[in-house]
Structures are given as C-alpha cells and as structure tokens.
Design a protein around this motif. Structure first.
Motif, PDB file in Angstrom:
ATOM      1  N   HIS A 169       1.209  -5.855 -11.204  1.00 43.32           N
ATOM      2  CA  HIS A 169       1.748  -6.616 -10.172  1.00 43.32           C
ATOM      3  C   HIS A 169       1.193  -7.840 -10.023  1.00 43.32           C
TER       4      HIS A 169
ATOM      5  N   ASN B 295       2.785  -0.484  -6.568  1.00 43.14           N
ATOM      6  CA  ASN B 295       1.743  -0.452  -5.320  1.00 43.14           C
ATOM      7  C   ASN B 295       1.457   1.020  -5.147  1.00 43.14           C
TER       8      ASN B 295
ATOM      9  N   GLY C 100      -5.138  -0.222   1.683  1.00 43.94           N
ATOM     10  CA  GLY C 100      -4.054  -1.120   1.564  1.00 43.94           C
ATOM     11  C   GLY C 100      -4.219  -2.291   2.452  1.00 43.94           C
TER      12      GLY C 100
ATOM     13  N   GLY D  58      -6.751  -1.939  -2.556  1.00 47.70           N
ATOM     14  CA  GLY D  58      -6.323  -1.147  -3.922  1.00 47.70           C
ATOM     15  C   GLY D  58      -6.967   0.210  -3.899  1.00 47.70           C
TER      16      GLY D  58
ATOM     17  N   GLN E 125      -1.722   1.172  -3.274  1.00 51.29           N
ATOM     18  CA  GLN E 125      -1.787   0.052  -2.176  1.00 51.29           C
ATOM     19  C   GLN E 125      -2.383  -1.132  -2.728  1.00 51.29           C
ATOM     20  N   GLN E 126      -2.113  -1.492  -3.967  1.00 54.17           N
ATOM     21  CA  GLN E 126      -2.890  -2.633  -4.683  1.00 54.17           C
ATOM     22  C   GLN E 126      -1.994  -4.203  -4.244  1.00 54.17           C
ATOM     23  N   CYS E 127      -0.813  -3.966  -3.534  1.00 55.73           N
ATOM     24  CA  CYS E 127      -0.273  -5.012  -2.925  1.00 55.73           C
ATOM     25  C   CYS E 127      -0.874  -5.446  -1.667  1.00 55.73           C
TER      26      CYS E 127
END
Length: 441
Positions: free
Chosen positions: A254, A270, A360, A328, A273-275
C-alpha cells in the motif's frame, strides 16, 4: 517548465560539477535561475551527522553484512567494515541494506539474487555500489528486490527487478533485471524530490507535487487498475491524479501521499486495515483493497504530519510534534500498543477472528514521544528520538528487535547493548527480519 526540468541528467551533473569548482555565488545564482515559479517542493538533503553502523537480527542471506559466519545477532553489533566511510544514513529492504556516506556514495550488502545491491561481489559484506561515479546521492529507497537512489540534482537511479504473486515480473517490459544503477529513463526529464518503495512497487514525487507509480499493481498499490493479463503495463510509470503533494511513503502493498494542506492519501491492500480508513474506533467497515487515493479521516485535526512508513500489513505516521500513530495488523504487536488497547479496539463486541486482530483507526502509541525518525520492517518498528535514544517493538523471533531475546515486544522498549553503550542513535532502518542503525558517541 524550468530549465532544470529541461536539462538532461548529464547536463545537470555537469552544471553541479562546474559550480563546485568555480565561484560559489555564481553557482547559487544559476541554481536560483533554474527554479520555476511552479516548483512547490525542494530537493532533499542528506542527514548532516555521520556515525558508526550497528546491525542486529537475522542475516542468513547477508543482511547483517558481518560475513558468512556471523548470521545472527541478538544485540547491536558494530559493522566495522564501514567504520571509515562516514555513514550518515541507512535504508533496508526486505533482505538487503544500502548505506549513504556524507559524500553521497553508496555501500550495499544482503541478498543480490535479483540485482538489488547494484554491484557484483560478496553479498555478506558491504561493498561500494557501482555505476554512480561523480553522482552525489541524497536519498535511497529499497524494496524486496528493487532499489532506488536520488541525486542532489533530482536524477532518479533504479536497479533490480519486480516480482508479482506469480513470480518474476521484470524491471521493464523489455528487461528482466537491471543489475547496476542507471538513470531511470521514463522519468529522466523530471526533477524528482522524493522516493519510496514497497515490496515490489515504487513511487516518485517531482518538484511540482506530482506522484508517479510503477511496478507490480496487483493489490492496487499503484493507485490505478492494472489488468491481470497485462500486468507488465504496471512497469511503466504513470502520474496519479493527485496534486500539491509534498512527501510520499509506502508499505509492502500500500502507498501514501501527503499534501501541502496536510491531507494524507492512502491506497492499496487493506486486508488488515493497514490503510487506516476507519472513521471511528467502532467503524470496522472498510474494503480489503483501496483502489484509488483516499484521505485518511482519522488523522485530520491531529496535527501536522511529518512522514509515513509501513510494513507488510501495518502503518506508522510520524507527526511533526514527535508523536506516532499506528494502524493495521496487530497479532505480532506490530502497532506498539498495549494488549488491552488492541483487544478493546480491534475486537470490541465482534468475534475474535472477524478482523484478524487489526485496528483501522489511527491510534497514538503511548509512551513514545519526541520521535525524530521512524522505520518499519515487515512486522516490527524502530525509532530514534531527539535525544538519540532508539526504541523497538513488534515481531522479534528473528532477534531483529535487538533486545537480547528472540521474542515479540508488545510496546516500544529502549534499545540497549554493551557495544551501543554511550552512543546517540542518529538513524534507523528496519528490514524484513533485521535492523540497522547509525549511532555516534
């Protein structure tokens, strides 16, 4: 368009060489006249202070640079081969590292199967990177098997190759591997001011605030759709629709771009939820892939952002005031948050498997302040603070945290060691399973 943009890389280098031998006032005048009123970004500068390089973690493919008989260190170990080289910065990819000298020269070590070291020779010890004679490098970015370097005149050099989930992808449509650094021709007419690399993709930012991306785009890390049967099309750099960008960053799959108005855009994989796109701690409703650059809402109003770094499935945001926010994947303590905080936010009232122990929503790492610089490995983090103290946390089974053990650290702990005693840590770099620092007495 500025004169600097129109100049060929060779002409740019010749101009700098000429200036360094002549009157300094004339040199400054020429530089000023080459700037365009459209420029919104300046060229980066190397760190001013040099020091000694220390390494720790796993070195089974040469990542430690200590030779082929010393493949694991649980505490920081001096890399004596570089003691006389005035190293001012270090950058690690998945399984290799590149060091920058105060004079702008590069040294590399680690896995060279796909040309990431930019030179032939022994992988287990530091050796000079080739093909950069007369070039003053100011910044480096490393992926898994690709490397990038930025000169003091905005020239971009690239080498190595990219891989996809199916295997080899190539350096370009026509070339499998670029074994030595060379000017990256697709962006040769641009003045590049910032670079970032993921596992198998690259980002470049020019002086006008435009972002270019290329490499593997299977997880939308390029910010555009790349058709699977034509995935080599991703090897050609293309500009994103973003404007007014001042710095960029990347995780494995990402990407980030920060605007001059302090809006942080993110895109790519994602799945953990690393975004960081939860709008509240209770959100839990963002897609597994972010297909276009999207502003992270949870960071707005928290202050000015300094830089963004990320690992395989997690992200860190360093603020100008020295605080760090994380989001994340959290199952190996990647976020540096206490377990009770992870359980409270990641699990909540949901089934424990539903969100894979991930957060997230950008969450401040407690007890970590006055951070000067931060780096992310595949699943661990390392920082140095304004007083020269380093802290590590996250996955530690490869001894990559330098804590004398081979176990995870749930929250940041001070980096210590007999050989590091009395030193001030200047720069830090985290690889897949190893870490590197520059420190001085």
């Amino acid at each position: 368009m500025s004169d600097q943009m129109d100049m060929s890389p060779v002409a740019k280098r010749a101009r700098v060489s000429s200036n360094s031998q002549g009157d300094s006032t004339v040199g400054l005048s020429r530089q000023a006249s080459s700037r365009s009123f459209h420029d919104i970004n300046s060229l980066p500068q190397k760190p001013l202070e040099a020091g000694q390089v220390f390494v720790f973690g796993n070195g089974d493919v040469g990542q430690l640079g200590l030779g082929d008989e010393m493949l694991r260190r649980k505490r920081p170990m001096p890399l004596r081969a570089l003691d006389d080289e005035e190293i001012c910065d270090v950058v690690s990819g998945g399984i290799h590292t590149i060091a920058i000298t105060k004079g702008g020269k590069l040294w590399s070590w680690g896995c060279n199967d796909q040309g990431a070291l930019g030179r032939p020779g022994d992988e287990y010890v530091p050796l000079p990177v080739h093909n950069l004679e007369g070039v003053n490098i100011t910044k480096v970015a490393c992926g898994d098997s690709v490397s990038m370097a930025l000169s003091d005149t905005g020239e971009l050099y690239c080498w190595g190759t990219f891989r996809s989930s199916e295997g080899a992808l190539g350096f370009s449509k026509k070339q499998a591997v670029q074994e030595l650094p060379k000017i990256f021709e697709p962006l040769a007419k641009e003045t590049i001011v910032d670079i970032a690399a993921g596992a198998d993709h690259c980002l470049a930012l020019n002086n006008h605030g435009r972002v270019f991306s290329w490499g593997n785009g299977q997880q939308y890390q390029l910010g555009r759709r790349v058709i699977e049967r034509r995935k080599k099309n991703g090897l050609q750099p293309e500009p994103l629709s973003l404007k007014n960008i001042k710095t960029i960053g990347s995780g494995s799959y990402h990407s980030f771009a920060l605007s001059h108005t302090n809006d942080l855009y993110v895109w790519g994989l994602n799945n953990f939820q690393q975004c960081g796109l939860w709008e509240t701690e209770e959100d839990h409703k963002t897609p597994s892939e972010v297909t276009v650059p999207t502003v992270i809402p949870g960071l707005q109003g928290k202050g000015d952002i300094k830089s963004m770094v990320a690992g395989e499935h997690h992200s860190y945001i360093l603020m100008e005031n020295g605080d760090v926010y994380a989001f994340g994947r959290a199952d190996s303590s990647q976020l540096g948050l206490p377990k009770e905080e992870i359980n409270r936010v990641a699990l909540g009232d949901n089934d424990k498997s539903a969100f894979k122990r991930a957060i997230g929503f950008p969450t401040k790492i407690p007890g970590l302040s006055n951070v000067e610089q931060i780096s992310s490995g595949g699943n661990h983090g390392i920082v140095t603070t304004t007083d020269g103290t380093a802290y590590t946390w996250g996955f530690g089974e490869s001894a990559n945290l330098g804590n004398g053990a081979e176990e995870d650290e749930p929250v940041p702990v001070k980096l210590t060691g007999q050989k590091l005693e009395g030193h001030k840590v200047l720069r830090v770099a985290a690889g897949g399973h190893h870490s590197v620092i520059v420190a001085t007495k």
